[in-house]
Structures are given as C-alpha cells and as structure tokens.
Design a protein around this motif. Structure first.
Motif, mmCIF file in Angstrom:
data_model
loop_
_atom_site.group_PDB
_atom_site.id
_atom_site.type_symbol
_atom_site.label_atom_id
_atom_site.label_comp_id
_atom_site.label_asym_id
_atom_site.label_seq_id
_atom_site.Cartn_x
_atom_site.Cartn_y
_atom_site.Cartn_z
ATOM 1 N N UNK A 186 6.012 11.200 9.396
ATOM 2 C CA UNK A 186 4.969 10.883 10.353
ATOM 3 C C UNK A 186 3.567 11.262 9.901
ATOM 4 N N UNK A 187 3.448 11.912 8.744
ATOM 5 C CA UNK A 187 2.130 12.321 8.238
ATOM 6 C C UNK A 187 1.388 11.125 7.664
ATOM 7 N N UNK A 188 0.080 11.242 7.643
ATOM 8 C CA UNK A 188 -0.763 10.254 6.973
ATOM 9 C C UNK A 188 -0.640 10.446 5.461
ATOM 10 N N UNK A 189 -1.067 9.449 4.715
ATOM 11 C CA UNK A 189 -1.071 9.555 3.259
ATOM 12 C C UNK A 189 -2.072 10.626 2.835
ATOM 13 N N UNK A 190 -1.679 11.419 1.858
ATOM 14 C CA UNK A 190 -2.523 12.458 1.283
ATOM 15 C C UNK A 190 -2.651 12.211 -0.220
ATOM 16 N N UNK A 191 -3.794 12.569 -0.772
ATOM 17 C CA UNK A 191 -3.936 12.603 -2.224
ATOM 18 C C UNK A 191 -3.342 13.914 -2.717
ATOM 19 N N UNK A 192 -2.600 13.846 -3.801
ATOM 20 C CA UNK A 192 -2.074 15.036 -4.461
ATOM 21 C C UNK A 192 -3.044 15.356 -5.588
ATOM 22 N N UNK A 193 -3.564 16.585 -5.582
ATOM 23 C CA UNK A 193 -4.596 16.966 -6.532
ATOM 24 C C UNK A 193 -4.187 18.220 -7.281
ATOM 25 N N UNK A 194 -4.540 18.264 -8.567
ATOM 26 C CA UNK A 194 -4.162 19.378 -9.440
ATOM 27 C C UNK A 194 -5.411 19.947 -10.108
ATOM 28 N N UNK A 195 -5.465 21.264 -10.179
ATOM 29 C CA UNK A 195 -6.500 21.979 -10.898
ATOM 30 C C UNK A 195 -5.828 22.793 -11.993
ATOM 31 N N UNK A 196 -6.145 22.490 -13.253
ATOM 32 C CA UNK A 196 -5.607 23.283 -14.356
ATOM 33 C C UNK A 196 -6.405 24.573 -14.454
ATOM 34 N N UNK A 197 -5.698 25.698 -14.545
ATOM 35 C CA UNK A 197 -6.363 27.001 -14.623
ATOM 36 C C UNK A 197 -6.534 27.433 -16.068
ATOM 37 N N UNK A 198 -7.666 28.030 -16.366
ATOM 38 C CA UNK A 198 -7.875 28.535 -17.727
ATOM 39 C C UNK A 198 -7.014 29.774 -17.958
ATOM 40 N N UNK A 199 -6.547 29.925 -19.171
ATOM 41 C CA UNK A 199 -5.759 31.100 -19.518
ATOM 42 C C UNK A 199 -6.380 31.781 -20.720
ATOM 43 N N UNK A 200 -6.449 33.118 -20.665
ATOM 44 C CA UNK A 200 -7.071 33.860 -21.772
ATOM 45 C C UNK A 200 -6.305 33.738 -23.070
#
Length: 181
Positions: free
Chosen positions: A167-181
């Motif tokens: 029953x939910x509306x469409x959502x965009x799936x979004x990804x943020x790549x995190x920096x690693x030391x």
C-alpha cells in the motif's frame, strides 16, 4: 536558543518515543506524505523493534528541551528484506548484504518550524560519523523534492525504486558510499 544534536543508542532513543511521534506526525502530515494518526502508530510499532536491533543509533536534534528532529537506523542484516521491495532490477552485487556492509537509514525528519536551518544535515553527519559500514541506504519519496535535493547534495545516488510495504507509494532507493581510511 541553539539546536544541538545528540547521538543516542536504542535504549536512550526509546525514552523519547512520545516526542519523536510529534516530530514524525508534524513532518509527515504535509504533502507529499499526508500521513495521519494511523501512519504514526504504524511507524512506531516498527520503531519499537528497530530500537532493539544490533547497531541501532539515532541522532536527535534538540532546541533547548524540545525535540525538533530525528534520524535513526541500524546495519542491515544478511537476510534483510529491504532489497526484495525493489520494483527495478539491480545487480546482485548491489543487493549483497553481510550484516555489516550497509547502514539502513530508516527515518530522517525535522519539524516544519525548524527546517532550512541545516538541522537535517547536522543530524545526518552525526548519525553516520564513525560508522564502519561501507554505505548508507535509504528510501525517499520522489515527490519530496527538498529531501531529494538534500540527499543528492550529501552524495547519495539513486539505484532504483521500491514499494517498501503493501500500500506504500513508490520510493527512490538511494545509496551513499562511505569513505574508509
């Protein structure tokens, strides 16, 4: 008065449930969400199990004693159903979870009178600072242009669309790549 952001664990966040309900109700009552009391209750039934998840953390914004914003999530488990809600095909390597790879950002909201002051950005920074996950994943309504603009400015990229619950509306799936030391 100055807005401050505190990083909290699940137990500490649970103590703020009634205040967080107010944030949710105010933030998601307006378009494009139009969520009402039943939606708030549904979200907080999920919240009560989310706060018990391994690695749960929340960044909560306070203006003096008033809770004005919230951002929270936890690492996705190896058998998460999050990727199963996608309606667009994505590569298998994008879907792969091992219990540590991805931090799921489940809610990020600021009460309307406190918007456009950098509070969401501050909560987001506090929430993800020090994570040892490789990336952050969230769902966002495409019509929520302000939220979409913020996520893109913070470095998120759209990887597909999902219907996160029946029953939910469409959502965009979004990804943020995190920096690693």
């Amino acid at each position: 008065m100055t807005v401050t952001v505190q990083l909290l664990n699940g137990e500490q966040t649970a103590e703020l449930e009634s205040e967080l309900k107010k944030v949710f109700a105010e933030a998601f009552a307006e378009p494009p969400y139009g969520e009402g009391p039943a939606d708030v209750e549904r979200a907080f039934r999920r919240f009560r199990s989310q706060i018990r998840r391994r690695g749960f953390r929340a960044a909560i914004a306070f203006d003096d004693e008033t809770v004005v914003g919230m951002a929270y999530g936890y690492p996705l488990s190896a058998n998460t159903g999050w990727w199963d809600t996608l309606i667009d095909p994505v590569p298998g390597d994008l879907r792969h979870e091992d219990g540590k790879r991805t931090f799921g950002l489940f809610e990020l909201a600021v009460r309307p009178p406190w918007r456009r002051q950098g509070i969401a950005s501050h909560m987001h920074r506090v929430l993800i600072e020090g994570l040892d996950n490789a990336r952050v994943l969230l769902n966002a309504r495409p019509e929520a242009t302000g939220a979409q603009a913020a996520y893109l400015a913070w470095g998120y990229r759209r990887v597909g669309s999902a219907i996160p619950w029946e029953g939910a509306a469409r959502h965009d799936v979004m990804v943020l790549d995190l920096p690693h030391p």
